[in-house]
Design an enzyme around this catalytic site. Structure first.
Site, PDB file in Angstrom:
ATOM      1  N   SER A  86       0.820  -1.215   0.000  1.00 34.81           N
ATOM      2  CA  SER A  86       0.000   0.000   0.000  1.00 34.81           C
ATOM      3  C   SER A  86       0.854   1.266   0.000  1.00 34.81           C
ATOM      4  CB  SER A  86      -0.943   0.012   1.207  1.00 34.81           C
ATOM      5  OG  SER A  86      -0.224   0.034   2.429  1.00 34.81           O
ATOM      6  N   HIS A  87       2.176   1.116   0.204  1.00 36.31           N
ATOM      7  CA  HIS A  87       3.075   2.269   0.157  1.00 36.31           C
ATOM      8  C   HIS A  87       4.127   2.125  -0.935  1.00 36.31           C
ATOM      9  CE1 HIS A  87       1.368   2.766   4.214  1.00 36.31           C
ATOM     10  NE2 HIS A  87       1.565   4.042   3.983  1.00 36.31           N
ATOM     11  N   ASP A 100       5.101  -0.165  12.654  1.00 37.21           N
ATOM     12  CA  ASP A 100       4.597   1.018  11.958  1.00 37.21           C
ATOM     13  C   ASP A 100       3.111   0.790  11.771  1.00 37.21           C
ATOM     14  OD1 ASP A 100       3.927   3.091  10.280  1.00 37.21           O
ATOM     15  OD2 ASP A 100       5.213   2.482   8.625  1.00 37.21           O
ATOM     16  N   LEU A 148       6.308   4.877   7.603  1.00 34.96           N
ATOM     17  CA  LEU A 148       7.184   5.523   8.585  1.00 34.96           C
ATOM     18  C   LEU A 148       8.341   4.637   9.034  1.00 34.96           C
ATOM     19  CD1 LEU A 148       4.634   7.274  10.997  1.00 34.96           C
ATOM     20  CD2 LEU A 148       6.235   8.405   9.456  1.00 34.96           C
ATOM     21  N   ARG A 179       8.577 -10.221   9.876  1.00 33.29           N
ATOM     22  CA  ARG A 179       8.060 -10.626   8.565  1.00 33.29           C
ATOM     23  C   ARG A 179       8.634  -9.744   7.464  1.00 33.29           C
ATOM     24  NH1 ARG A 179       1.712 -10.850   7.974  1.00 33.29           N
ATOM     25  NH2 ARG A 179       1.985  -8.625   8.455  1.00 33.29           N
ATOM     26  N   ARG A 180       8.721  -8.434   7.738  1.00 32.48           N
ATOM     27  CA  ARG A 180       9.270  -7.525   6.734  1.00 32.48           C
ATOM     28  C   ARG A 180      10.735  -7.865   6.438  1.00 32.48           C
ATOM     29  NH1 ARG A 180       7.400  -3.238   8.790  1.00 32.48           N
ATOM     30  NH2 ARG A 180       9.175  -2.628  10.059  1.00 32.48           N
ATOM     31  N   GLU A 189      -4.451   0.644   2.687  1.00 34.71           N
ATOM     32  CA  GLU A 189      -4.850  -0.758   2.715  1.00 34.71           C
ATOM     33  C   GLU A 189      -6.323  -0.905   2.356  1.00 34.71           C
ATOM     34  OE1 GLU A 189      -3.779  -1.829   6.664  1.00 34.71           O
ATOM     35  OE2 GLU A 189      -1.697  -2.302   6.153  1.00 34.71           O
ATOM     36  N   LYS A 197      -9.285   4.554  23.068  1.00 36.11           N
ATOM     37  CA  LYS A 197      -7.838   4.434  23.283  1.00 36.11           C
ATOM     38  C   LYS A 197      -7.072   4.863  22.021  1.00 36.11           C
ATOM     39  CE  LYS A 197      -8.259   0.736  26.705  1.00 36.11           C
ATOM     40  NZ  LYS A 197      -7.894  -0.649  27.080  1.00 36.11           N
ATOM     41  N   HIS A 236       3.905  13.927   2.707  1.00 29.14           N
ATOM     42  CA  HIS A 236       4.208  12.569   3.172  1.00 29.14           C
ATOM     43  C   HIS A 236       3.225  11.569   2.595  1.00 29.14           C
ATOM     44  CE1 HIS A 236       5.739   9.388   5.650  1.00 29.14           C
ATOM     45  NE2 HIS A 236       6.510  10.204   6.334  1.00 29.14           N
TER      46      HIS A 236
END
Length: 331
Positions: free
Chosen positions: A46-47, A177, A123, A307-308, A187, A230, A119
């Protein structure tokens, strides 16, 4: 959904060439294309290339300065402001982060505020850079309203992501992130494009009803914050840090100023770095590793960022939406 396999260097070339075509110089195009490529490499689709049409729209409308030259200004001995010169955020980040590292290594704490940028990226790039330099990183940014505060049905907050990183001397850093909304808007938009449902209650449709249809959320609806009040409180905190403290636009102000060309709105970013070596002492890493060992001993636990980093080990091609590639090529 039809997909096409693209090598990482081809992903970079696709992004770089179209950015150059629409007004970026080599310096700006390289940094944005690298950010996009890293997102695709690590599975943050998505980025990745998904953002390129928006980048191009903002260049075509002249909202974004494609030849920006951001500059650093020291506000105090350990507070730095980057004047972004109305360019893309990855360019300002590249200029500011090395100074933040030097400052934090000297004083133990450093703050980087970024103003007058646009931006559109994840991040984790900036916080991971700090962790790779043995620093703890925290970063957050606001965006145009798409998220309703707890109890409301109309948007006030952006998706207002926050990222945190913790360095590990002999392993990949722990990095998260996350949006303070139930999902990042990117997303949701990808889910709508690909025909997927989202979890029920991710957002509201334009009548104010909870829905699992991403197209109803993205077109006239509104996202909700995670954890109700929250997440709403954390989203408010990010508005105050990334806009109030930085001295740039709150989400509602970004909406009022933006030309709605489909590209990123103008805004700021707040980044803080901390030196565990200077603050916690020489055994900071060994102490933290005991904690991570306890976490990993529990069945089903995965440290944020694992995972990344695992995706990163795969140097092969990535599956890209074929219609997206056609769209970028048409640009």
């Amino acid at each position: 959904m039809n997909t096409t396999f693209l090598e990482l260097n081809k992903i970079y070339d696709l992004a770089y060439n179209v950015l150059k075509k629409h007004g970026c110089d080599e310096f700006n195009a390289d940094l944005v294309a690298t950010t996009v490529t890293h997102a695709e490499r690590d599975g943050s689709v998505s980025h990745g290339l998904f953002r390129i049409p928006g980048y191009v729209s903002s260049l075509k409308s002249k909202k974004v300065n494609g030849v920006s030259r951001p500059s650093n200004k020291f506000l105090t001995q350990n507070a730095i402001r980057v004047e972004g010169d109305l360019g893309f955020a990855p360019v300002a980040i590249r200029v500011g982060l090395p100074e933040l590292v030097k400052t934090t290594n000297k004083h133990g704490v450093g703050v980087l505020t970024i103003t007058n940028t646009h931006h559109f990226a994840a991040l984790w790039h900036e916080t991971e850079f700090l962790a790779e330099n043995n620093l703890i990183g925290i970063a957050c940014t606001a965006y145009k309203p798409s998220v309703a505060p707890a109890g409301a049905k109309k948007p006030l907050f952006g998706t207002n992501p926050i990222s945190f990183s913790w360095p590990r001397k002999n392993d990949t850093p722990v990095v998260f992130d996350m949006a303070t909304s139930t999902m990042a808007m990117g997303e949701v938009q990808v889910a709508a494009r690909d025909g997927h449902k989202v979890p029920f209650g991710t957002g509201l449709d334009k009548e104010g009803n909870k829905t699992d249809d991403p197209s109803l959320i993205a077109n006239g609806g509104v996202l909700l914050t995670f954890g109700d009040y929250k997440g709403s409180a954390i989203a408010m905190m990010i508005e105050l840090l990334a806009a109030g403290l930085v001295g740039d636009l709150f989400s509602f102000e970004a909406k009022e100023e933006d030309n709605n060309d489909g590209g990123p709105a103008r805004g700021g970013e707040f980044i803080m770095a901390l030196s565990p070596e200077l603050i916690a002492g020489e055994n900071w890493n060994e102490h933290a590793e005991k904690f991570f060992l306890q976490m990993k001993s529990l069945d089903g636990v995965r440290l944020p960022g694992e995972r990344r980093h695992r995706n990163r080990l795969d140097k092969g091609p990535r599956q890209i939406n074929s219609q997206l590639i056609d769209k970028i090529n048409s640009l």
